[in-house]
Design a protein around this motif. Structure first.
Motif, short mmCIF file in Angstrom:
data_model
loop_
_atom_site.label_atom_id
_atom_site.label_comp_id
_atom_site.label_asym_id
_atom_site.label_seq_id
_atom_site.Cartn_x
_atom_site.Cartn_y
_atom_site.Cartn_z
N VAL A 74 77.21 19.56 66.40
CA VAL A 74 76.52 18.47 65.71
C VAL A 74 77.46 17.95 64.60
CG1 VAL A 74 74.18 19.32 66.16
CG2 VAL A 74 75.36 20.03 64.05
N PRO A 75 77.22 16.72 64.13
CA PRO A 75 78.03 16.23 63.01
C PRO A 75 77.84 17.13 61.78
CG PRO A 75 76.73 14.46 64.00
CD PRO A 75 76.26 15.72 64.62
N LEU A 76 78.89 17.28 60.98
CA LEU A 76 78.85 18.18 59.82
C LEU A 76 77.67 17.87 58.89
CD1 LEU A 76 80.37 20.51 58.39
CD2 LEU A 76 81.72 18.78 57.19
N VAL A 77 77.33 16.61 58.74
CA VAL A 77 76.23 16.25 57.82
C VAL A 77 74.87 16.74 58.32
CG1 VAL A 77 77.31 14.22 56.79
CG2 VAL A 77 75.96 13.97 58.89
N GLN A 78 74.81 17.17 59.57
CA GLN A 78 73.50 17.59 60.11
C GLN A 78 73.30 19.11 60.13
OE1 GLN A 78 72.78 15.84 63.96
NE2 GLN A 78 73.06 13.76 63.19
N THR A 79 74.24 19.87 59.59
CA THR A 79 74.08 21.33 59.67
C THR A 79 72.81 21.80 58.98
OG1 THR A 79 75.44 21.66 57.72
CG2 THR A 79 76.56 21.83 59.86
N ASN A 80 72.35 21.04 57.99
CA ASN A 80 71.14 21.46 57.25
C ASN A 80 69.84 21.21 58.03
OD1 ASN A 80 71.07 18.73 57.12
ND2 ASN A 80 70.82 18.58 54.91
N GLN A 81 69.99 20.81 59.30
CA GLN A 81 68.78 20.62 60.14
C GLN A 81 68.64 21.70 61.21
OE1 GLN A 81 68.87 16.68 61.88
NE2 GLN A 81 69.64 15.80 60.00
N TYR A 82 69.63 22.61 61.28
CA TYR A 82 69.68 23.55 62.41
C TYR A 82 70.05 24.97 61.99
CZ TYR A 82 70.07 19.29 65.26
OH TYR A 82 69.84 18.08 65.85
N GLY A 83 69.80 25.89 62.90
CA GLY A 83 70.44 27.19 62.81
C GLY A 83 71.89 26.97 63.21
N ILE A 84 72.83 27.49 62.42
CA ILE A 84 74.26 27.28 62.71
C ILE A 84 74.91 28.64 62.98
CG2 ILE A 84 76.47 26.42 61.78
CD1 ILE A 84 74.52 24.15 62.28
N VAL A 85 75.69 28.69 64.06
CA VAL A 85 76.27 29.98 64.47
C VAL A 85 77.78 30.04 64.20
CG1 VAL A 85 74.56 30.27 66.31
CG2 VAL A 85 76.77 29.25 66.85
N ARG A 86 78.27 31.26 64.15
CA ARG A 86 79.70 31.51 64.15
C ARG A 86 79.95 32.38 65.37
NH1 ARG A 86 81.14 35.49 60.82
NH2 ARG A 86 79.67 34.78 59.24
N GLY A 87 81.10 32.19 66.05
CA GLY A 87 81.34 33.01 67.24
C GLY A 87 82.82 33.16 67.54
N VAL A 88 83.10 34.08 68.44
CA VAL A 88 84.48 34.21 68.93
C VAL A 88 84.45 33.94 70.42
CG1 VAL A 88 85.30 35.81 67.17
CG2 VAL A 88 84.23 36.72 69.23
N SER A 89 85.50 33.27 70.90
CA SER A 89 85.41 32.79 72.28
C SER A 89 85.40 33.97 73.26
CB SER A 89 86.54 31.80 72.57
OG SER A 89 87.68 32.49 72.92
N TYR A 90 84.67 33.78 74.34
CA TYR A 90 84.46 34.86 75.30
C TYR A 90 84.76 34.37 76.71
CZ TYR A 90 81.80 38.38 77.97
OH TYR A 90 81.41 39.33 78.88
N LYS A 91 83.98 33.39 77.15
CA LYS A 91 84.21 32.80 78.48
C LYS A 91 84.02 31.30 78.34
CE LYS A 91 82.54 36.67 81.29
NZ LYS A 91 81.43 37.16 82.13
N ASP A 92 84.21 30.60 79.46
CA ASP A 92 83.99 29.18 79.45
C ASP A 92 82.60 28.85 78.91
OD1 ASP A 92 85.63 27.17 80.03
OD2 ASP A 92 84.86 26.79 82.06
N HIS A 93 82.48 28.03 77.90
CA HIS A 93 81.20 27.60 77.32
C HIS A 93 80.41 28.74 76.63
CE1 HIS A 93 81.81 23.87 79.39
NE2 HIS A 93 81.82 24.48 80.57
N ILE A 94 81.00 29.92 76.56
CA ILE A 94 80.25 31.06 76.01
C ILE A 94 81.06 31.73 74.90
CG2 ILE A 94 79.17 33.29 76.57
CD1 ILE A 94 79.20 32.24 79.54
N GLU A 95 80.39 31.99 73.78
CA GLU A 95 81.02 32.76 72.70
C GLU A 95 80.21 34.01 72.42
OE1 GLU A 95 80.98 29.08 70.92
OE2 GLU A 95 82.58 28.91 72.42
N ARG A 96 80.87 34.99 71.83
CA ARG A 96 80.13 36.12 71.28
C ARG A 96 79.76 35.74 69.85
NH1 ARG A 96 80.73 40.68 74.42
NH2 ARG A 96 82.65 40.82 75.63
N MET A 97 78.48 35.80 69.56
CA MET A 97 78.04 35.38 68.23
C MET A 97 78.43 36.44 67.20
SD MET A 97 74.27 34.59 66.77
CE MET A 97 73.55 33.80 68.16
N THR A 98 78.95 35.96 66.06
CA THR A 98 79.28 36.90 64.99
C THR A 98 78.45 36.61 63.73
OG1 THR A 98 81.11 35.47 64.31
CG2 THR A 98 81.65 37.30 65.78
N GLY A 99 77.76 35.48 63.71
CA GLY A 99 76.92 35.17 62.56
C GLY A 99 76.01 34.01 62.87
N ILE A 100 74.93 33.92 62.12
CA ILE A 100 74.00 32.79 62.29
C ILE A 100 73.27 32.58 60.97
CG2 ILE A 100 72.15 34.27 63.23
CD1 ILE A 100 71.33 31.84 65.01
#
Ligand code: G1P
Length: 292
Positions: A166-192
């Motif tokens: 999402v655009p940076l200005v919209q982060t305050n409308q969502y749960g925002i995750v942090r992750g490390v790449s794992y597979k195509d389109h998939i990350e391992r979540m490290t924070g939310i």
């Protein structure tokens, strides 16, 4: 491995962004062309193999129960008038093999609390959560978002949240995750984190309203204190659970429409209007003429 056969639909929200339309009817019953919003989410779940639909409802939500129930008077009148096509539509809102369960959320304490209300029915099974506000339109011929997440769960047996940039200005409308790449389109979540200001957001990857959760989430929800907006947040319970359980984030390919907002709802209405078998062509011509 346990198959995912249960889906939770938190539908107790007040829908205040759509007042006065939602004064006497649930926001989930607002229609996109000829189907209520909730039915789109239910159809997505059923296509993904879900057979138990668990609605967490609140005051003023009776229309949802009625929508998925038999409508004796209407059906017998349609039958008497020999309107078989309409009768078919009314009788096939959901297949007979699917069960609907309704749990009342006694107070609007947030999404996390709503999911916790489903604990007695979900038990120790993994389950899906679908927020009907988020309409997901899969590309033609492609599996829908819940189907893709259920398939991913079968491979990985980890909890999953659907995410999109999402655009940076919209982060305050969502749960925002942090992750490390794992597979195509998939990350391992490290924070939310729930609805961070843009200068505190760990990324711009935002949670959309689709989750596959391991039943361990309930014990974290039970210990979750009120968070953002004074509500018990699902995001906070996921953040706590992440320390002990794996989570994946899945970048879905469907188009997401935020039908919790007026603009998103209008965009979804126009898109579905254009795609509609009966009226799509004429609607397209209408829009074309409007612009010229
Ligand atoms: C909820 C969740 C949020 C998520 C969003 C997706 O927020 O709390 O983490 O990103 O749904 O639609 P809400 O839109 O109910 O404020």
């Amino acid at each position: 491995m346990k198959k995912i056969t249960k889906a939770v639909f938190p539908v107790a929200g007040l829908g205040s962004r759509f007042l006065p339309a939602t004064k006497a009817q649930p926001k989930e019953m607002l229609t996109l062309v000829d189907k209520p919003l909730i039915q789109y989410a239910v159809e997505e779940a059923i296509a993904a193999g879900i057979t138990e639909l668990i609605f967490v409802t609140g005051r003023n939500k009776r229309a949802i129960e009625d929508h998925f129930d038999t409508a004796y008077e209407l059906e017998s009148e349609l039958e008497a008038a020999n309107k078989t096509a309409l009768l078919d539509i009314v009788q096939n809102v959901i297949p007979k093999s699917v069960t609907c369960i309704y749990i009342r959320q006694p107070a609007a304490l947030g999404l996390g609390h709503a999911v916790l209300c489903a604990k007695p029915v979900v038990g120790d099974n993994p389950f899906a959560v679908l927020l009907a506000d988020d309409l997901m339109l899969a590309e033609l011929g492609h599996p829908n978002t819940t189907e893709q997440m259920v398939a991913l769960y079968a491979q990985e047996q980890a909890s999953i949240v659907a995410v999109q940039n999402v655009p940076l200005v919209q982060t305050n409308q969502y749960g925002i995750v942090r992750g490390v790449s794992y597979k195509d389109h998939i990350e391992r979540m490290t924070g939310i984190v729930e609805k961070p200001a843009s200068n505190a957001a760990p990324s711009t990857l935002a949670v959309a309203g689709r989750y596959i959760l391991n039943s361990a989430i309930f014990s974290y929800l039970e210990r979750t204190e009120k968070g953002s907006g004074g509500e018990i947040q699902l995001t906070d319970a996921i953040a706590a659970m992440l320390k002990d359980h794996p989570y994946l984030t899945y970048r879905f390919s469907a188009m997401r429409y935020d039908c919790g907002s007026k603009l998103g709802y209008l965009k979804a209405s126009v898109t579905l209007g254009l795609l509609h078998r009966e009226v799509g062509e004429e609607f397209k011509a209408f829009l074309h003429n409007m612009q010229s």
